[in-house]
Design a protein around this motif. Structure first.
Motif, short mmCIF file in Angstrom:
data_model
loop_
_atom_site.label_atom_id
_atom_site.label_comp_id
_atom_site.label_asym_id
_atom_site.label_seq_id
_atom_site.Cartn_x
_atom_site.Cartn_y
_atom_site.Cartn_z
N THR A 58 0.83 -1.21 0.00
CA THR A 58 0.00 0.00 0.00
C THR A 58 0.86 1.25 0.00
N ALA A 59 1.92 1.25 0.81
CA ALA A 59 2.80 2.41 0.92
C ALA A 59 3.51 2.70 -0.40
N LEU A 60 3.99 1.66 -1.07
CA LEU A 60 4.67 1.85 -2.35
C LEU A 60 3.73 2.43 -3.39
N GLY A 61 2.50 1.92 -3.41
CA GLY A 61 1.51 2.40 -4.37
C GLY A 61 1.21 3.87 -4.21
N LYS A 62 1.10 4.31 -2.97
CA LYS A 62 0.84 5.73 -2.71
C LYS A 62 2.08 6.59 -2.92
N ALA A 63 3.23 6.04 -2.58
CA ALA A 63 4.46 6.83 -2.59
C ALA A 63 4.90 7.22 -3.99
N VAL A 64 4.77 6.31 -4.95
CA VAL A 64 5.33 6.59 -6.27
C VAL A 64 4.67 7.79 -6.93
N ASP A 65 3.37 7.96 -6.76
CA ASP A 65 2.69 9.12 -7.35
C ASP A 65 2.91 10.37 -6.50
N ALA A 66 2.78 10.22 -5.19
CA ALA A 66 2.92 11.38 -4.30
C ALA A 66 4.32 11.98 -4.38
N VAL A 109 4.61 7.47 5.12
CA VAL A 109 5.33 8.74 5.15
C VAL A 109 6.80 8.52 4.83
N SER A 110 7.43 7.59 5.53
CA SER A 110 8.86 7.35 5.32
C SER A 110 9.12 6.79 3.92
N THR A 111 8.22 5.94 3.42
CA THR A 111 8.39 5.40 2.07
C THR A 111 8.27 6.50 1.02
N THR A 112 7.33 7.41 1.22
CA THR A 112 7.19 8.54 0.29
C THR A 112 8.43 9.42 0.31
N LEU A 113 8.98 9.65 1.50
CA LEU A 113 10.19 10.47 1.60
C LEU A 113 11.37 9.79 0.91
N MET A 114 11.50 8.47 1.09
CA MET A 114 12.57 7.75 0.41
C MET A 114 12.35 7.73 -1.10
#
Length: 281
Positions: A58-66, A109-114
């Protein structure tokens, strides 16, 4: 054109090889806690790994676009590596304070930052952040750093991680071939950036999450080791961001050089340099 005739590019490839064949983030976690990470993982609650793996996808899916949306799409802009590490450390300090539940809540949050740190490096290397191939390449970075049979082997590490995108594409190859037959090959790329791109990215995220989930499970296990202390979350998030920034720099350097010299030529030289570095080590 031979890259060995261009000293600046050849030096860039050597640096990329050194980054991409360095000890994995899993090995670095073991060094941090002073013992093999596997022992810490075994002490986690039985249901923890399953919850972590679900949260990772779920985190990866949200992070790549955000992450890509939050950056100005201006290729060759210098990357802000230090700033991203500071942001990630701050996020980890908050997430690590209240146990597994808060860690899972902090993971997007941390995944999006990375991911943002990775995309920042891609942009600095001249890649277009609106391109679906760039998004896929950013995801590929998160398939790096997990456990392999031979931690410093280029074939089982870097090129295997890159293969995930190819495998995801191959799963759609029949469907794409049918579209090309109906509408012409020139239209297929346009469809890939809309309906087909969504399916491709979803399958790629699923594959990458399998490896990244193992790494995040190791991170959670390390945070549960008492000796690491209260600064665990900040320390580990900074370590992770630093690692994936290095992977991104190596990865996008290789991809940039492939545009000039060809993928096969760069791979051959990559493996030659990796073998030399391994022999010297």
């Amino acid at each position: 054109m031979d890259i060995r005739d261009h000293p600046e590019d050849h030096a860039a490839l050597k640096k990329a090889v050194a980054l991409l064949t360095a000890p994995s983030v899993t090995a670095r976690l073991s060094n941090l806690i002073g013992s093999p990470i596997e022992g810490a993982v075994k002490r986690l609650p039985a249901a923890a790994s399953e919850r972590i793996n679900e949260a990772v996808e779920t985190a990866l899916g949200k992070a790549v676009d955000a992450a890509l949306w939050s950056l100005d799409n201006q290729p060759h802009t210098a990357a802000s590596t230090r700033r991203h590490k500071l942001y990630a450390a701050a996020s980890g300090a908050v997430g690590g304070a209240f146990g597994l539940t808060s860690l899972l809540a902090e993971l997007p949050v941390s995944t999006t930052l990375m991911m943002r740190a990775v995309a920042d490096v891609a942009r600095a290397e001249g890649f277009d952040l609106s391109d679906v191939d760039t998004k896929a390449a950013c995801l590929e970075v998160f398939a790096m750093g997990g456990p392999t049979d031979q931690d410093d082997a280029a074939e089982t590490g870097y090129y295997m991680a890159r293969g995930f995108a190819t495998q995801a594409m191959n799963q759609l190859s029949r469907e794409l071939a049918e579209i090309a037959a109906r509408q012409g090959a020139g239209q297929t790329a346009n469809l890939m950036t809309s309906s087909q791109a969504g399916k491709w990215m979803a399958r790629l995220i699923e594959r990458v999450a399998e490896r990244f989930g193992v790494v995040i499970t190791n991170k959670v296990a390390a945070q549960a080791v008492p000796i690491i202390g209260a600064a665990t979350g900040a320390t580990l998030n900074a370590l992770f961001t630093d690692f994936y920034q290095d992977m991104a720099l190596g990865h996008f350097t290789v991809k940039r050089l492939e545009r000039t010299y060809g993928a096969e030529a760069i791979r051959a030289e990559f493996e030659k340099q990796a073998a030399r570095q391994q022999h010297r080590g």
